[in-house]
Structure formats: C-alpha cells, structure tokens
Scaffold this motif. Structure first.
Motif, PDB file in Angstrom:
ATOM      1  N   PRO A  85       0.825  -1.217   0.000  1.00 46.11           N
ATOM      2  CA  PRO A  85       0.000   0.000   0.000  1.00 46.11           C
ATOM      3  C   PRO A  85       0.855   1.261   0.000  1.00 46.11           C
ATOM      4  O   PRO A  85       1.832   1.350   0.726  1.00 46.11           O
ATOM      5  N   THR A 130      -7.151  -0.180   0.726  1.00 42.63           N
ATOM      6  CA  THR A 130      -6.551  -0.770  -0.478  1.00 42.63           C
ATOM      7  C   THR A 130      -6.845  -2.263  -0.531  1.00 42.63           C
ATOM      8  O   THR A 130      -7.230  -2.850   0.479  1.00 42.63           O
ATOM      9  N   PHE A 169      -5.476  -6.254  -1.949  1.00 45.36           N
ATOM     10  CA  PHE A 169      -4.255  -6.936  -2.344  1.00 45.36           C
ATOM     11  C   PHE A 169      -4.616  -8.193  -3.129  1.00 45.36           C
ATOM     12  O   PHE A 169      -5.481  -8.964  -2.723  1.00 45.36           O
ATOM     13  N   SER A 191      -3.259  -4.370   4.143  1.00 46.19           N
ATOM     14  CA  SER A 191      -3.871  -4.251   2.808  1.00 46.19           C
ATOM     15  C   SER A 191      -5.346  -4.636   2.844  1.00 46.19           C
ATOM     16  O   SER A 191      -5.776  -5.494   2.085  1.00 46.19           O
TER      17      SER A 191
END
Length: 1537
Positions: free
Chosen positions: A1251, A1275, A1277, A1326
């Motif tokens: 991130p 965010t 992943f 993440s």
C-alpha cells in the motif's frame, strides 16, 4: 619558482619604455595570480623584450643554462624531477588564504606515476540540447493518452523485434536508422570503444537473425526495447523480448535468457551506456578497502562498523610537552599616549599639516591626502553631531557605549577613518562591515544577525555610498535579508555641525571598555563580532610599533582591507600612534594596475608589506630579503606573530620541509620518504612583544601539545580581543582558555585566546603556521588542509579549464564521516574533454599527494559561485548551495567507491535453520504460527436465490427473467453524462446475438479462445457474456493506442499468439486499425485470426445456450504484464468466478439496491472482476468511469460520486495520483461546485503491491475539507495466482499501521519500532482478508511456516484461486510449485497452497474481527522478484526510490534497478536542465546514508521517461533494458567511481 633564469639586469629593465614596463608588470601579476602558465609567461615576456635588447636574450639563455645546472636531475626528464613540493606561506595575505605558489613538478610527478596504470574512467554522458532527431520516431507522433494503453507499454514507443515474422531487411534498415540517430550526442562518447556507427548494423542483424531462428516458437516476454525515443515526446515504450524457454511466467529477468541484443559477454552490442558500465566495473575490481573485521555483526542498533581502525604504523608525536613561549617584554617609552584618541588629539593640534592618509583612485593616482589636523577636526565634528544633533536634547538617538555600523566602500579610506575616529571620540562603538551590494548578498543574512545581536539601529556611510545602495521603487533603501531596520546617517563634512568652542570630547585613559567590534566569519558561515577593548587597541599598537620598529614620519603603503585585520591595525591605528603617513592602495587597483603599489614603495622608501611570493621577482630591483616580514594574524588574537625587520646581511630564517603524511596526523616530520608530498613552510617570526604563546590540541580540552605536534596556536597578552559580542558560551571556549597538561590539570592561571591558526613553535622560538582551523578537513581521523588541496588542484595544468582564485574545498558529513568536496569555476571556453581530463587528474593528484580520496568534484559555470566582499569564494555559502542542490554544476565527478571505506561488511548467508526447528522454536517461545483467514464461507447463511446457480451465464439469464428492466451498468463520458446503460434484459439479448455471430461467422466450437478487443465500456461486458453463452473462452485485451501503435500493438499481437485465439471480437474502428498500413509497420497483419466486428449484429438468437459440464471448466483467461516485464496468463474456472463474486459480495455487502462507482481499467485482475462480473452476480448497479476520460476532466470521478451519493467506489493508484496532483489547488473550486464526499463509506484502491500510504494520506488530507472521511480510504491486495486476497469491505476494524525497521527488513526480518524511530518504514494493512481465504507466511527457501510478525512469502488457499498458468506447453513443475504446493512441515491437513510471490507478515492485533476473535492483520512488503540483492541484503526498490524522491524538489519520479552488481538510479527531472547535475551528489548521499549502498550510475531523464503501467506500477525492467540499449535519451549520466 625561487630562481627564475630569465631576469635581464635591473638596469636593462629600467631603460625600457614605461608602457613596456607596465606590460611586464601586468604579466608578472598574471603569473602570480595564476592566470597564465610559466611557459606562456616566458613566451610573452621574451616577445615583449625582443625588440629592445639583443643582449637580453643572450643573458636569458645563459641564465637558463645556469639554472639548468642547478637542477639536480637533467631537465629532459622534467616530470620526474625530484623537486620539493614547495610552498611558502605568510599570514595576512589579502585573499584571506595562504597564498599557494606551489611547485607543479611534484604534482606532475605524482600524475606520471598514475600514467602507467591509467584509470579507465568512463566519461559522463551529457545531452546537447540541440540534437538531431532520429528518423525512427519521425513516424511516431507523440502519445496523448497517459494511463490508457497497454500495461507494459504505457507512454513508451517500442518496436517489435524481428522475431515476430518481420522481414530481416526491414529490421536491418531500422537498426541502421536507430544507430545513426542514437540519442546521446556523439561528442560525449569519445572515450568509448563500441560507439562506432559503421559496421554495427551487420552484427546486429546477425543477432536478430539468430534470435529469430532460436526462439521462433517461444512465447514472448515483454522486456526489451529496440526503439530510440526522441527528447521531444513524452512517450513510454513497451519492450518485447523472446525467452528461449516455453514458460511465460516464472523465469526471472537475467536468468539464462538470451535477450535481443546480448553478445557473448553479456554486454549488449552498440550500447554506449553498458560499455561505460563495463569500464566502470573494471575500475572497481581494485577497490580501496581497509581490511575489515572477520564477521559482520548485525546488532540491530548500529550496523555501521564506523570509521576504520587507526593505522598502527601512523606517526605519533614523540617530543616532550611544550612550555609556553614568551615574547620580548613590551618596552616602556615615556611619552606613549594614555589612549589612541589622545595620540590623535596630540598630532591633530601640534602637527596639523602632517599628512596622515593618502587615498589612491582606481588608476593608482593620489586623489586626496588627509592631514592630522583635518582628521582631528572632522572626527570632532562627527563626534559632536552623533551625540547632540541626531535626536532631541532629552532623547538622544545615541548614547556612549551604543554600537553603530560603518558602511564604507573599499576605495574610500578617508571617510572611513574620519567615521572610525569620530565614533571613538563620541565613545560609541564602531562595527565596520562591507557595503551590501544586493538584497541577498552571499553571507548577508549572517551580517544581519551580527547587526541584530549588537543592537545596531544606526549606520554611518558616505553620500556617494548611500546613492549606490540598492533602493526600492519609492527610493528607500531596501530591507536587506536578515538585517534589522537601520537609520542611515551620512558623514560627509557638509552635513556635520561644528561643535561649540567649549565642547570637548571625553578622552579617558584606555581601559577594558569596548573600543570597536571587528566582524569575523566562522567556518559554518555564521558571523561573530570580536570585541576589542580600548586597552587592547592601545597595547596592540605599541606592540606592533616595537616589533616593526615604527618611528615618526615614516610612510606605510597599505594594500590590505583597511576595515579589518592587519590593514586596520597598521594603516589606521599604528600610523596615528606614530604620526606616520599611510598610502592606501585599493584592492581594485591591484587588479588593474599592479605596479601602483610597487611604485608607491619606490617613491616612499621603507614599507610594510604582507606578501612574500614576489621576493624572487623583485630581488633584482633592489628588494632586500630581510625587508619581507610575514606575520600571522587572527580576528580573536589579533597579531599572533610577526617577523622583525632584519638587519641587512643577517642570515635569512629557515624553512621547514614537512611531510604531508605526518601533517595529516598532526605530527611534524621532516620529509624524507616521498619528495612529492612535502610541504615547505616559512616562519612568521617570533611571538609579539609582551605576549605568551602555547600550542594546544585542536579538539577536546585545551591540552598542551608535544614539541613535534601540530596544534592550535593560543596567545595570552593584553593585545587580543576580549569576547564575541553577545555570545557568552562561545566566548568562554575561545577567549578564556586555560591550557592543561597531559594529566588534565591546568598549567598556570593565565587565560589564553585561541587564534584559530594551526601551527607549531620551531627551533629558536620561531612560529610556523601550517593552516587555519577553518580550513581543516577531518577525514577518517586524519587532518587535511583545504588550502593544500586547492594548491594541488591548481598544480594540475588548470589554466585551460578553471580559474585559479575560484576553487572552494570543504567537507560534508555523509555516512558517519567527513567527505571532501572540491568545487571550481570552469572557464567558458573549456571543452568537455579538457574538463573531464582535468577532473580525473586532480583526483589522482590529490589521492597520491595527500593520500585522501575526493568524494565529489564539481565544476560550475564562470562567475556563479557566491563571492566574499573582497572577491574570494564564499566557502560556507557554496557548501550550503551544494547541500541544498542549487549549485547548478556543469560537470561533476563523484568517487564514493574510493572514499567510502566504512560500509558494513556484506552479509554472508548463514546455513538456514530447518523448518522443524523454526516450528519448535516458535512453540517454545509461545509464538503462534503466522496465519490468518477471512470468515468461513460455510457458516454464512444466505437466503439468496443466486446460490442455486453455479454459472455466471445462468445468473444473467435468471436476472433477465426476474428483473428484466433493472439497470446493471451505466457508462459515463468525460462530461459526466451517461452515454450507455444496460439492463439485465438488454445485456442478455446483446450477449445472445454475439454468441450467435460467434457460431455463424466464426464457426467456433466450445472451448475455443476468443480475444475481446474493446475500449472500457458495456460493449466489452456484452462480448464477455456472449462468449460464455457460446461456450468460448474470453480473453480481454487492452486495445492498441492509435497514436502509438509501435509500442502498444506488439503486446496485443503477443497475447493473441500466446492464447492461440481462434478469433478476435472488436469494434469496426479497431478492426480497421488492426489491418491498417501503420499496424503493418509494427506487426505482421496478414496472420491475424478471424476478426469479427460486433457493431451491427443480426437479430438472431442461439437455439440453445451452452452450459459447461462441470464448474471446474475454464471460464476465462486473465492476461497481465507484471512489473518485471513478464506476460502471464492465468486460468479462471467457473467455480472460481462464482466464489470470487460471492466473496466480494459478502465483504462489500453488495445487493441490488446498491450503487458503486468504478474508475479502473477493466482488462485484468480485480479490476476486470469488478467491471464485468460482480454486478451480474450481486445485482447492484455499477457506474463505469473509464480512467482515460479522467485525463480530459479531472473532476469526473469525484463529481460522479457526489452526484449519485455513492457509498462505495473503486479506483487505481494512477487515478488517485491524478486527482491528488491535478486537483491539489482546486479544492476551493470543488467546494464552490457543492461537491461533498461525506457519502463515501469505502474508497478502495485496487492494487497488487505494498500500500502506498503517503499517496493515500495526501489524498485523504486533501479532500478532508469536502467531507472525505480518512477512514474511508483503503486498499486491496491480489496477485497473479489469486486476484483478490484482501479487500477492506464495510464491516470489521479500520486498517492498522505499523512501523518496521528498514535495516531488519534487509535481513529478511521484521522488527517493529515506534513512530519516529530512525530508518523506520510505515506499513499499512492491505484491507481485510476475504471470506473463504486462508493465508500463511512461509520461508520461501525451506517452505516451512514462520512465526507471527516474521517476514516470509505469502501463500494463499481459497476457492477463487486461479487454476494455473495458461502456457503453450503446460509446465507441470511450475504449475505445481506456484498453484498446488504444500508446506514442508507442520501441516497435518496437507492443504494445497498457491504462492503469491510477495513478501509480507501477519501480526495479531488487539482489535476484534467480525467473527469476534482477535483480528490478524496481513502486511504486504513487496514482490519477491522485484527485490534487489546487494551486499548480501535484500532491498525493495520502492524504499530506495522513496528516499531519492524526497531529496530535491525537482525530482518528479525515480526508479532503481541493478545491472551486474551496480545500483542504477534513474530520476526524472521536472525542473530546468541546469539542475540535472545538482541531483547527482544528493542522490548518492541519501542512498548511502539511508540504505548503506553506493550508487553506481545516476541517470537524469525527462519527465515521463520511466514507464508506468495502467495500475500505476513502475516497469523497472523495461527501463533497465532501454537504459542498456541506450534509448533513454538522458539529460545526464553520471558514473560514480
């Protein structure tokens, strides 16, 4: 040169015409200033003299013969002549530096030694701003889109290799063109071997041909470019290269891959850059490293081993401890006046007609003579005016004891003298300073600090000077930077009031009250005021008069600055004390008419001069050697020592010839071993009358030195300064020093003053000065003198390249030691070749004479260095400019490899501990194994009708019946208007028609692969479901960019080939483009599979829709280019698609009444799933915003979110960066448009990397004012094996952050530290792990699980993991290793895991997860195949890049990669090109300081050169290939030695 054999007799010279004599004198000055070489001098001189005397020439040649006979070695072998490294020193020289008239032979000899092993330094490459554009890009117009073409190719131009069925002819001509138009100017490559144009294309064509034969059937990898991009376009090319293996994924760049342009030794053909690197590597094979300790200790606190241990053989002082040396007693003369003012009163009233001071004008003619009477009467008038006429009677402006500034130019000694004595008589304290020339003079701010700290509110000046000061528009004097507000008072006679008859100044006997303040600039550039008492001023005059035998009526010629130092003491004080006549020669006269001074001396016999170098010149004119009296002075101690005028015929004082090596250890050793590194010093006479001197160690407590040790000279007498005004602390350490003996007990109770001079007391109590504390450079425990280094630099035939008087040497602190930096002004006519030659020779000379490496050598354009008022270089300001990156060099050479010898030892990998032991160790330590999981899918109850259907196609059909008019998709254009919508029924109908076209036109069977080539939109979605209905396997591909086909089309071609597509579905426009003539230039357009356009579809339905026999059947292929340039396709089965959509639906709580906004590229990974799949599965409405529309309207995404009150939105890092950079100053505009983002609950960045916290935080901060909650931004992943592992979602705790130690990360360990710890890195979680996903952290080598908060590879197990790579030959081993692998230990269930290829760790937090248990956070550190292995440590490029980007405001973007074992740093310069070279030292420093790495090559390029893919990731491997193929068109390439 002490004896010059070219002297005609004095009589002969006297007989010459005056103009010839003037020209000769001019020549003499040029030679002494160093503006002309010895050879040039002799040539010009003989030319001048030849018409006048034939016999002169005979004398000359005879003289020369005689001279040769004295030389010990034959003159033919002049370079190796063992002449002394000889230099005379004398104090008080006007340039404030010890004049370096050095014998060049020593340096030449040292260089001759180097000649044998000539250093193979690659010359830096510099762009000529005007260079010919290569024809290769004449046909490629600059690209206009930025984040919208092919991943690997974003903003790049490239050309497909010959291997893609291009005719060889074609390739050859192309290469010819690209070589001729090579982007870097050819003049810079003169030192290289491969740079020839002729003949190269043939060999290249061979390489191409071989490649073609070898790899014809191989699947491609997108990594090498063969294009040459022009400087004018900001286009980023993609690189294509053909791996020899059948695997597209998995093989790392550089491992056994024959890339397009490699030759046998791994150096690409015709790559200028790499040849240089090769040369560089060769020079590095002999690194200068002291032996380091046996084992590398990684104690977590301090990795650096620090400065190398002192050399046991270094010379140590052996003498006894010195005893302080006394000067002769101060003579008692009955009529000494009680104060200096009394002397003036006496001469002014009794000898009024006697001349006191004569000023010369610029031509050297006398302008005005001030008599003692005039001086007295004018000073009286001024004193009266100052005290009585400036304010009112009750509120005078000045009271006795106040400080006033004296601002007089250097050519006006008369006005200055009147002002100075006027102040003394008024009992106010004068502070003489230089005339400020501009608002921001070099060092002006510090002068302002002095004025402020002295509490000065009044400045005295002359009318002429006041007129010349810089003014504002309304005529007021400008406010100088850092100065207090001043009242200016003009002291010209006509403005002064005559005192009444009964007014007398108050003259008391001299005491310890302050008389005046002399400014002094310290090494750091700060200005301090040395306060001198009236008593010290008087005693100093007496001591000088005694030492110099001054008597009444003598004449003094003063060439020094009369405002301070010896010029003030002799020319303004001692002359009044002794009723002498001073002739003041301004410094500017010395430049224009050097003879004026000598003529004055000739006219008035007897002179005090502080120069020593021209004895040899003027001895023939009758100058007596004993008349030269060098002295040593300092602002604090005033005159430290002076040579007494000698008795004619007495023996001359001795010289000391010292070993430079000894000096560097602070020890006096007569030079024996190496003649080249000897330093000749002259004495500066004896201690002043009435004074006492001792030498103390320069650092630490003032311990007395031994007799053979160099130290700081300290003086105890009544004649020194008393304090630094207003600075009590520094004063104590300088003016009240009590020397101590070796045991630390004080010697006597007399306070000494530190003079700031380094030296020793020699035999016969003679004082020798070898340098100044200010010029001391302490490098690795050895002392070097800046002046000595300047002298060595000047001895290297500098005349053609640099100006003599304009060299600055200073040290900067980098990586736990001082490093030497040399900056010089380059002459405008010096060529690149000359400069580089000179620079490399200076490095060698300094290395061999001083045994010290130069860290950085920079040349700047003429007249750009900051100057001191007298024209010298302002060192501290130059250093300041260097450190802040605003020096703007035009040439730079850095040698960190030779200088930096204190790096920690490279890490040796220890044999690893086995996985079982790790497991047991963790159990014993009570640590849990690092694993984490999302919610269990089995336990989630869903009353959802969707669960009945196993296939996405069935769900769409069901929705078309159940909710036919429910809108699933809305597509927006740049204006924010809806251009297209699709309801469930419309999408279903359109998909049916596409399916029937596939059957009828394409004659496809179930299981055939179909490439979908569409711009982002609903058409793409319909085509995807059409394929599912027909049983074909869709492959979404980003369409080529019409303006940049050469770069983007090859990737399309590649995916078509690798996926063995049976047909291409696309639009009519794109279909025409694929078959166009431009496309044919890039790829073979004759062999495309069938292309079907879906613009006008027949209204025909399929008889029946295809239903896969099992959910494990393939649903679609996902192709993507990784950041390392790998093209990888993964297979997604129907069950994985279903599981993926379900996990996202549960995590984000998606259902049919919801709306989400998506601003992403829809071609691969999670972006594709969100764009095409999720709405059909969950029934929510997706508002689609193509990212390229954002380039035309930055507000689009945020206004859409605001307009539809969107709660969940998805974007990419490139979109977030566009908004942050583009809307940074538009927040007010957004407010006025009424945009409010408080509706956003989650704003998710879709990413496959660590991130980017800084970007997320600046985005959150920026839009906080319009309601964006900082908690909203998060965010995801994903990786190639599993596109969605984490996603923040709506419930569960906020993402957590931790600080980890960067040093430990390099050792593959995680050490958590507090915020603000040095070398710490902020990492963010993440997002939350998706339902049904399990994650474990594994040691990639042993495949054993690791403990909580330990670094390892992230392995994942989930129902939506891809089922394998799509390759031409199914490579079973790689499949098994990446998709179906087991832990080597400790997993009884034998779970099958997929390896993500990313390093990370799991940490259990205090937070509670949705399940009620403690929450396990997953932190991603970076991709394994991107990491750099250097010095045995593992580095993540992003960490080095972050450090570099911070270092200068003009760095727009940065990327790093390694080549062989060199670290290459590429920076994009967004400032002006003159800043390019400023970046080189800054980049080198920061990487060394923060990462303990030496940068091998710094490449400065234009903005937009570093390739970035659509996800916003840097394509470092493309960059590396472009660099090695010399296609970056760099502004500057610096090779660090």
């Amino acid at each position: 040169m002490a004896e010059r054999g070219l002297e005609p007799s004095p009589a002969a010279v006297a007989a010459l015409p005056p103009e010839v004599r003037a020209q000769l004198a001019e020549l003499e000055l040029e030679l002494s200033e160093g503006d002309i070489t010895q050879k040039g001098y002799e040539k010009k001189r003989s030319k001048l003299l030849s018409p006048y005397s034939p016999q002169t020439q005979e004398t000359d040649s005879a003289g020369q013969k005689e001279h040769r006979n004295q030389t010990p070695a034959p003159a033919a072998t002049q370079t190796s002549a063992p002449s002394k490294y000889h230099r005379s020193r004398s104090g008080g020289a006007r340039d404030e530096r010890y004049r370096s008239d050095i014998h060049t032979e020593a340096v030449q000899a040292a260089l001759a030694k180097h000649k044998e092993q000539k250093m193979a330094l690659p010359m830096p490459t510099k762009r000529r701003s005007t260079f010919v554009q290569s024809p290769a890009d004449a046909c490629t117009p600059p690209d206009t889109s930025s984040a919208s073409e092919d991943e690997g190719s974003l903003r790049r131009q490239a050309v497909l290799s010959a291997a893609l069925q291009q005719s060889l002819q074609n390739a050859e001509s192309w290469i010819n063109r690209s070589i001729q138009g090579s982007s870097t100017s050819s003049s810079a490559s003169s030192t290289l071997s491969h740079g020839e144009v002729k003949g190269t294309s043939g060999s290249l064509a061979d390489v191409f041909a071989n490649t073609r034969i070898e790899n014809f059937s191989a699947p491609p990898d997108v990594t090498t470019t063969t294009s040459s991009s022009s400087s004018s376009s900001s286009v980023r090319p993609a690189n294509i290269d053909l791996p020899p293996s059948g695997i597209v994924k998995g093989m790392h760049k550089g491992s056994n891959r024959s890339s397009l342009m490699d030759t046998a030794d791994g150096v690409p053909v015709n790559s200028r850059v790499s040849t240089k690197i090769q040369q560089l590597l060769n020079t590095l094979k002999r690194p200068k490293r002291p032996p380091l300790k046996e084992f590398f200790v990684d104690d977590s606190e301090e990795i650096v081993e620090g400065i190398p241990q002192p050399d046991p053989n270094q010379p140590k002082p052996e003498g006894r401890q010195m005893t302080p040396v006394k000067g002769e007693p101060l003579g008692v003369i009955c009529n000494w006046p009680p104060a200096l003012e009394s002397a003036l009163q006496r001469w002014g009233s009794t000898q009024a007609k006697c001349p006191c001071l004569t000023a010369l004008d610029v031509t050297g003619k006398p302008v005005y003579t001030l008599t003692y009477g005039k001086l007295w009467s004018r000073s009286l008038k001024l004193a009266y005016t100052l005290l009585n006429k400036l304010g009112t009677k009750n509120e005078p402006v000045l009271k006795p004891g106040d400080r006033v500034a004296l601002v007089y130019p250097n050519n006006d000694p008369v006005m200055f003298m009147v002002a100075f004595y006027g102040c003394l008589l008024a009992e106010v304290i004068p502070v003489p300073i230089e005339v400020p020339l501009t608002r921001k003079d070099a060092g002006g701010q510090q002068i302002g600090f002095l004025l402020g700290s002295c509490g000065i509110a009044l400045a005295l000046t002359s009318e002429v000077c006041l007129k010349g000061l810089p003014k504002t528009q309304n005529g007021e004097i400008v406010q100088f930077k850092g100065w207090p507000r001043l009242k200016w008072v003009v002291t010209d006679s006509k403005y002064l009031s005559k005192p009444p008859k009964d007014w007398q100044p108050h003259i008391s006997p001299a005491g310890t009250e302050p008389a005046y303040i002399e400014y002094k600039t310290s090494k750091e550039g700060s200005v301090m005021g040395v306060t001198v008492s009236r008593l010290a001023m008087l005693s100093h005059c007496q001591a000088l008069s005694q030492a110099c035998n001054y008597s009444e009526g003598e004449t003094v010629v003063n060439v020094l600055d009369f405002k301070k130092d010896a010029g003030l003491w002799h020319g303004m004080f001692a002359n009044v004390m002794n009723k002498m006549h001073t002739i003041s020669v301004p410094y500017s006269v010395m430049k224009t008419c050097p003879l004026s001074w000598v003529q004055r001396v000739h006219a008035h016999k007897g002179s005090v001069s502080s120069c020593d170098a021209f004895l040899s010149l003027f001895q023939s004119h009758g100058l007596k050697p004993e008349a030269i009296c060098p002295c040593a002075t300092s602002a604090e101690a005033m005159t430290v020592a002076i040579r007494r005028p000698g008795v004619p015929g007495a023996p001359l004082p001795g010289r000391a010839i010292l070993s430079m090596n000894g000096l560097s250890y602070g020890v006096i050793r007569v030079n024996t071993e190496d003649k080249n590194s000897a330093l000749t010093v002259q004495d500066v006479g004896h201690v002043m009358p009435g004074g006492m001197m001792c030498i103390v160690k320069p650092d630490g407590p003032p311990q007395l030195c031994k007799t053979d040790e160099i130290g700081e000279i300290c003086v105890s007498s009544r004649t020194g300064g008393m304090m630094y005004f207003g600075l009590a602390g520094v004063t104590k350490n300088t003016f009240e020093v009590i020397p101590v003996n070796s045991s630390g007990s004080p010697v006597g109770d007399l306070p000494f003053i530190r003079s700031g001079l380094l030296g020793f007391v020699g035999p016969g109590s003679l004082v020798f000065v070898v340098g100044k504390m200010d010029g001391l450079l302490m490098v690795s425990g050895r002392r070097h003198n800046a002046d000595d280094i300047v002298a060595t630099g000047l001895a290297v035939e500098s005349i053609k390249t640099v100006y003599r008087g304009r060299i600055a040497v200073f040290s900067v602190s980098v990586f736990y030691d001082e490093r030497i930096v040399v900056v010089a002004e380059q002459r405008p006519d010096a060529s690149e070749e000359d400069s580089f030659q000179w620079m490399s020779r200076v490095l060698q000379a300094i290395d061999s004479i001083h045994q010290v490496g130069v860290y950085c050598l920079a040349l700047v354009p003429a007249n750009t260095l900051p100057k001191t008022p007298l024209g010298g270089i302002h060192i501290s300001q130059t250093k300041q400019l260097f450190l802040e990156g605003s020096l703007h060099p035009c040439n730079i050479l850095m040698c960190p490899h030779t200088c930096v010898t204190n790096l920690p030892k490279p890490r040796q990998k220890q044999p690893g501990v086995g996985p079982a032991s790790v497991m047991v160790g963790n159990l014993v330590a009570g640590k849990r194994i690092a694993q984490a999981a999302g919610r269990d899918l089995g336990q989630i109850e869903e009353n959802d009708l969707v669960r009945k259907h196993q296939f996405l196609a069935e769900i769409l059909q069901w929705r078309a019946q159940a909710t036919p008019d429910h809108i699933l998709f809305m597509l927006l254009n740049a204006k924010g208007t809806t251009v297209c919508t699709a309801s469930c029924l419309q999408l279903h109908k359109r998909a049916e028609r596409i399916a029937s076209v596939l059957g009828d036109k394409g004659h496809l069977n179930a299981g055939d692969n179909v490439v979908l080539l569409y711009p982002p939109g609903i058409e793409l979605i319909a085509a995807f479901y059409g394929c599912l209905y027909a049983g074909c396997i869709p492959v979404t591909v980003r369409p080529p960019h019409a303006q940049n086909l050469t770069a983007t089309l090859p990737t399309v071609r590649m995916i078509v080939d690798v996926s063995k597509a049976a047909c291409i579905l696309t639009t009519q426009t794109l279909m025409r483009l694929l078959r166009s003539r431009e496309a044919a230039a890039a790829v073979d357009v004759k062999t495309w599979p069938a292309i079907i356009d879906t613009d006008d579809l027949p209204r025909k339905r399929l008889p029946q829709l295809y239903k896969p026999p099992t959910p494990e059947m393939l649903a679609y292929l996902d192709f993507s280019v990784s950041t390392t340039g790998m093209l990888t396709g993964v297979k997604m089965s129907h069950s994985a698609v279903n599981a993926l959509c379900r996990a996202i639906k549960l995590q984000c709580e998606l259902y049919s009444s919801r709306q989400i906004a998506i601003c992403l590229d829809p071609y691969c990974g999670l972006g594709f799933a969100l764009w095409c799949l999720c709405s059909v599965y969950s029934g929510h409405q997706s508002i689609l915003i193509p990212p390229m529309e954002l380039e035309n309207n930055l507000f689009l995404w945020l206004t859409t979110v605001n307009q539809y009150k969107i709660r969940d939105t998805f974007c990419s890092y490139s979109v977030m960066e566009l908004c942050t950079k583009g809307l940074g100053n538009q927040v007010e505009v957004l407010k006025t448009r009424g945009i409010n983002l408080s509706c956003i609950r989650t704003c998710v960045v879709v990413a496959e990397e660590r991130p980017r916290i800084a970007l997320q935080q600046s985005f959150s901060k920026l839009f906080k004012d319009i309601g964006l909650s900082p908690r909203a931004v998060s965010t995801t992943f994903g990786s190639r094996v599993n596109v969605a592992i984490c996603l923040q979602g709506t419930s569960g705790p906020d993402p957590t952050t931790v600080y980890v130690d960067l040093k430990s990360l390099r050792h593959d360990r995680v050490r958590l530290v507090e915020r603000g710890a040095p070398q710490s890195l902020l990492l963010s979680e993440s997002g939350k792990i998706l339902p049904g996903v399990k994650v474990v952290i594994v040691n990639p080598e042993t495949k054993g699980p690791v403990g909580d908060s330990h670094l390892g590879e992230i392995w994942v197990n989930s129902p939506h993991t891809a089922s394998g790579y799509y390759t031409i030959y199914d490579s079973e081993t790689l499949q098994a290793d990446h998709f179906n692998t087991r832990l080597s230990f400790g997993d009884a269930a034998q779970t099958l895991w997929a390896r993500t290829g990313y390093l990370g760790f799991v940490r259990r937090t205090e937070l509670t997860a949705a399940t009620g248990e403690r929450h396990d956070a997953l932190y991603v550190v970076g991709a394994l195949d991107e990491t750099l292995e250097l010095r045995g440590l593992r580095y993540h490029p992003i960490d080095i890049e972050t450090s570099v980007s911070r270092v200068h405001r003009s760095i727009a973007e940065c990327a790093v990669f390694t080549w062989t074992n060199l670290l290459v740093v590429v920076v994009e310069l967004c400032g002006s090109e003159q800043e390019a070279l400023d970046l080189v030292p800054l980049v080198t420093n920061v990487v060394l300081e923060e990462h303990y790495l030496i940068v091998g090559v710094v490449v400065v390029v234009d903005p937009g050169v570093i390739p970035i893919n659509s996800r916003g990731e840097k394509q470092r491997m493309h960059l590396r290939d472009s660099f090695l193929a010399d296609q970056l068109d760099p502004i500057y390439v610096a090779y660090n030695m």
